[in-house]
Design an enzyme around this catalytic site. Structure first.
Site, PDB file in Angstrom:
ATOM      1  N   ASN A 444       0.944  -1.066  -0.040  1.00 15.96           N
ATOM      2  CA  ASN A 444       0.135   0.166  -0.057  1.00 15.96           C
ATOM      3  C   ASN A 444       0.947   1.259  -0.034  1.00 15.96           C
ATOM      4  OD1 ASN A 444      -2.738   1.397   0.621  1.00 15.96           O
ATOM      5  ND2 ASN A 444      -1.356   2.242   2.108  1.00 15.96           N
ATOM      6  N   GLU A 445       1.079   1.963  -1.079  1.00 17.00           N
ATOM      7  CA  GLU A 445       1.698   2.988  -1.297  1.00 17.00           C
ATOM      8  C   GLU A 445       3.147   3.259  -0.759  1.00 17.00           C
ATOM      9  OE1 GLU A 445      -2.059   6.358  -1.141  1.00 17.00           O
ATOM     10  OE2 GLU A 445      -0.555   6.446   0.551  1.00 17.00           O
ATOM     11  N   PRO A 446       3.666   2.195  -1.265  1.00 18.13           N
ATOM     12  CA  PRO A 446       5.221   2.161  -0.683  1.00 18.13           C
ATOM     13  C   PRO A 446       5.870   3.421  -1.187  1.00 18.13           C
ATOM     14  CG  PRO A 446       4.912   0.632  -2.327  1.00 18.13           C
ATOM     15  CD  PRO A 446       3.691   1.145  -2.181  1.00 18.13           C
TER      16      PRO A 446
END
Length: 604
Positions: A444-446
Site C-alpha cells: 500500500n503506497e510504498p
C-alpha cells in the site's frame, strides 16, 4: 505521512496452479472431524507489560520458567483483544516493548496419554514479534502480526500440565507495517522513555488479536490441500493436490459433496481432478439468484503405522468459480463483475483489533444492507473467520499484505524484502483456497526517495490490471488521470465527517459536504465505467482509531458509518447507488430505477 489507501495489486490467484506453485505447509484451518479435536484458549489470560528501562527484564529474570504471578503483579487480559484500550492505564495504552501473556490449560486425558495423538498450539495473530514457551520450553517464534503460526507441542503436553507463555507485540524493524522505535534517551526523550513513530494512518494496536487454540491430529495426518477450480461448458472442474506428513505409506480417498450432502464426484490419490456435471458455481452477492454456493471436499487418509492403520479426515469448503481479466473488464465465471464496496479496517471500541463474532456479523449485515459486493482488507490480512464469511456470503475480497507505511530506508533492505516475501507466501498459503479471494494486494503506497529510485510507488502491471487511487482533494473528484486498460477506482475519498451535523451551504467536515463529495465522484465514475473502470471501493467503511494528532480528532472520521456502526448520511447515498448498480444488470436482467431499493432484503 501517507495519504490515501491506494494499493499495489496482482491477480495471482488463477496463476498459482498453472505455474505449478502449490504452496504447502500446515496452514489448514483447524476444523473438528472424526479424527480431530480442538480446544479454545479464549478468555482471560494473565498479562504483564515489561516497564523496565531496557524492556528486557522478563528475559533477564526468565519469567517463562515459572507462573507469571510469582515474578510480580499481573492483570486479567481478554484474548482475543488488543491490550491498549482494555484498561485505564495511559502508559499501557501507548506501551512500546515486550508484554507477556500466560494461560494454564487442562487437557483431555486421551490427549496426554495417547502417543498416537499429535497436539498443536495455534496462535491466530500476535503483534508483531512473538516468542512462545510451553512448560518453560521454547517452542516457536514468529515475526509479523497478522497471520497464524503453529507449534507441535505433543511431547511437552504428554509429560505434564500445560502452561503457555507467549510474549508478543514487540515492534520489529522489518515486519510490515514498519514502526520506527526510538530507544532509551534518544534526542529530546528522557532516559527510560520509548517512542514509536509510525508511517501509517491507523492506531498500532497490539496483543493477541485472534483466537489461540489447541487442536489434535493423528501422527500421520493431512498437512495441506490446494484446490484450483475451472469450468468446461456446464461441467465444474476441481483440481486438487493433497500433502501428507508422518507417513510415506498411505492411501487417500477424496469426495465432493453438494450442499445437500450428496456425493457428486470422487477420486483417489494425492493429486487429481474432479468433474461435476451441471455444477453450481460460486457467484458473488447480487450477481446470481443463489450466490456463494459451496461444495465440501472431504479427504480421508489411511496410513499404515507401526501400531496399525491410522485414519485422518478433513473437510474443505470449495467454491467453483473462474476469474479472468480483459483490457476493459473483470470477469467472474465469464461474466463482467463490477466491484462496488468498501475498504475496511479491523477496528472497534475497546477490543481494538481483537476478533469479535458479534462485531463481524454486524459488519457483514451492514455490507449486505449497503449493497456492497466486495472489500479490500486494508492494510493487512484479516482473520480467517472473516474470509470464511466472505465465502459463505459471496463478498469478493482483495486480500492485502501488511505492506503499509514502507517509507524508511530500512524498509528497502534485503532483510525487509525477504520478510515481505515470507509474509506474502504465508498469506497466499493461508487464503489460497478461498473462492472469495480474487486478487492479492502486495503493498500500500510504498514510497522511496532512495537514489536512483525516487518514486512514489502506486501500482504494478503484471497483467492487464491496475489499481488506481482516488486523489484526496477538497473538490471531491478524482484528479489523477487513469491509464489505459482495466482499472479499479478503489479508494475514492468521501472526506472527513467529524460530527453528524447538517450544514447548508455544505462546509467541510459536515455530513452534507461528505455527500456532495460522493456525488461528484459518482459523476466521474459513471462516465469512466462505460470505458474501463471496473469497480469502486470507498475509503472507508467505518471510522477508526489513529494516533493522537491535530489532524486526527479522536481518530479518522472518513467512514460512512461511525466507529459504533451507525450510518452517516453518506451511507444512505451510497446504498442507493450500490443497489442501483446491482440492479442494472442483476442476474443478467436489467431493472428499472424504481426497483433498485425495492429489491434490497435489508432495511435499516
Amino acid at each position: 505521512m501517507l495519504r490515501g489507501p491506494a494499493a499495489v495489486w496482482a491477480t495471482l490467484g488463477p496463476l498459482l496452479w498453472a505455474c505449478g506453485l502449490a504452496l504447502q505447509g500446515g496452514m489448514l484451518y483447524p476444523r473438528e472431524s472424526p479424527s480431530r479435536e480442538r480446544k479454545e484458549l479464549t478468555g482471560l489470560w494473565s498479562f504483564r507489560a515489561d516497564f523496565s528501562e531496557n524492556r528486557r527484564q522478563g528475559f533477564e529474570q526468565q519469567w517463562y520458567r515459572a507462573p507469571l504471578r510469582e515474578s510480580g503483579p499481573t492483570l486479567d487480559m481478554p484474548v482475543p483483544s488488543s491490550f491498549n484500550d482494555v484498561g485505564q492505564d495511559r502508559q499501557l495504552r501507548s506501551f512500546v516493548g515486550w508484554v507477556w501473556y500466560e494461560r494454564e490449560a487442562a487437557l483431555p486425558q486421551r490427549w496426554t496419554q495417547d502417543l498416537g495423538t499429535r497436539v498443536v498450539l495455534r496462535i491466530g495473530s500476535a503483534h508483531y514479534y512473538a516468542i512462545v514457551w510451553v512448560n518453560g520450553v521454547h517452542v516457536a517464534e514468529h515475526e509479523g502480526g497478522h497471520l497464524p503460526f503453529e507449534a507441535d507441542i505433543s511431547k511437552l503436553v504428554q509429560s505434564g500440565p500445560l502452561s503457555s507463555c507467549p510474549a508478543p507485540c514487540c515492534p520489529s524493524p522489518h515486519a510490515p507495517p514498519c514502526p520506527l522505535v526510538f530507544p532509551l534517551g534518544v534526542g529530546r526523550y528522557p532516559k527510560g522513555y520509548f517512542v514509536q513513530n509510525i508511517n501509517f494512518d491507523f492506531f498500532n494496536y497490539a496483543g493477541l488479536h485472534r483466537p489461540v487454540l489447541l487442536y489434535t491430529t493423528p501422527t500421520a495426518y493431512i498437512d495441506d490441500i490446494t484446490v484450483h477450480t475451472g469450468v468446461d461448458q456446464d461441467t465444474g472442474l476441481v483440481d486438487y493436490q493433497i500433502f501428507v506428513q508422518g507417513s510415506e505409506h498411505f492411501q487417500l480417498e477424496v469426495c465432493l459433496l453438494d450442499e445437500e450432502g450428496k456425493v457428486v464426484a470422487q477420486g483417489t490419490g494425492g493429486r487429481g481432478q474432479l468433474q461435476v456435471p451441471g455444477a453450481h458455481l460460486w457467484w458473488p452477492y447480487l450477481m446470481h439468484e443463489h450466490p456463494a454456493y459451496l461444495y465440501s471436499l472431504e479427504v480421508r487418509l489411511t496410513a499404515q503405522m507401526a501400531g496399525g492403520p491410522v485414519s485422518d479426515f478433513y473437510t474443505l469448503p470449495v467454491g467453483i468459480r473462474t476469474v479472468a481479466v480483459t483490457e476493459q473488464q473483470f470477469l467472474i465465471n465469464g461474466k463482467p463483475f463490477y466491484f462496488h464496496g468498501v475498504n475496511k479496517h479491523e477496528d472497534a471500541d475497546i477490543r481494538g483489533k481483537g476478533f469479535d463474532w458479534p462485531l463481524l456479523v454486524k459488519d457483514f449485515n451492514l455490507l449486505r444492507w449497503l449493497g456492497a459486493n466486495a472489500f479490500r482488507t486494508s492494510h493487512y490480512p484479516y482473520a480467517e473467520e472473516v474470509m470464511q464469511l466472505c465465502d459463505r456470503y459471496g463478498i469478493v475480497v482483495i486480500d492485502e499484505s501488511p505492506g503499509v507505511g514502507i517509507v524508511l530506508v530500512e524498509s528497502y533492505s534485503n532483510v525487509s524484502l525477504q520478510h515481505h516475501l515470507e509474509v506474502m507466501e504465508e498469506l497466499v498459503r493461508r487464503d489460497k483456497n478461498h473462492p472469495a479471494v480474487v486478487m492479492w494486494s502486495v503493498a500500500n503506497e510504498p514510497t522511496s526517495f532512495l537514489k536512483p529510485a525516487g518514486y512514489y510507488f502506486k501500482c504494478v502491471l503484471p497483467l492487464p490490471w491496475v489499481g488506481v487511487e482516488g486523489a484526496e482533494n477538497d473538490l471531491g473528484a478524482p484528479t489523477r488521470s487513469s491509464p489505459k486498460g482495466t482499472c479499479l477506482r478503489q479508494a475514492y475519498n468521501p472526506g472527513l465527517t467529524l460530527w453528524t451535523r447538517l450544514q447548508d451551504p455544505p462546509l467541510m467536515f459536515s455530513e452534507e459536504y461528505q455527500k456532495g463529495v460522493l456525488e461528484q465522484y459518482h459523476l466521474v465514475l459513471d462516465q469512466k465505467r462505460k470505458e474501463y473502470v471496473v469497480g469502486e471501493l470507498i475509503w472507508n467503511f467505518a471510522d477508526f482509531m489513529t494516533n493522537q494528532s491535530p489532524q486526527r480528532v479522536m481518530g479518522n472520521k472518513k467512514g460512512i458509518f461511525t466507529r459504533q456502526r451507525q450510518p452517516k448520511g453518506a451511507a444512505f447515498l451510497l446504498r442507493e447507488r450500490y443497489w442501483k448498480l446491482a440492479n442494472e444488470t442483476r442476474y443478467g436482467r436489467p431493472a428499472s430505477k424504481s426497483q433498485c431499493l425495492e429489491n434490497s432484503p435489508f432495511t435499516l
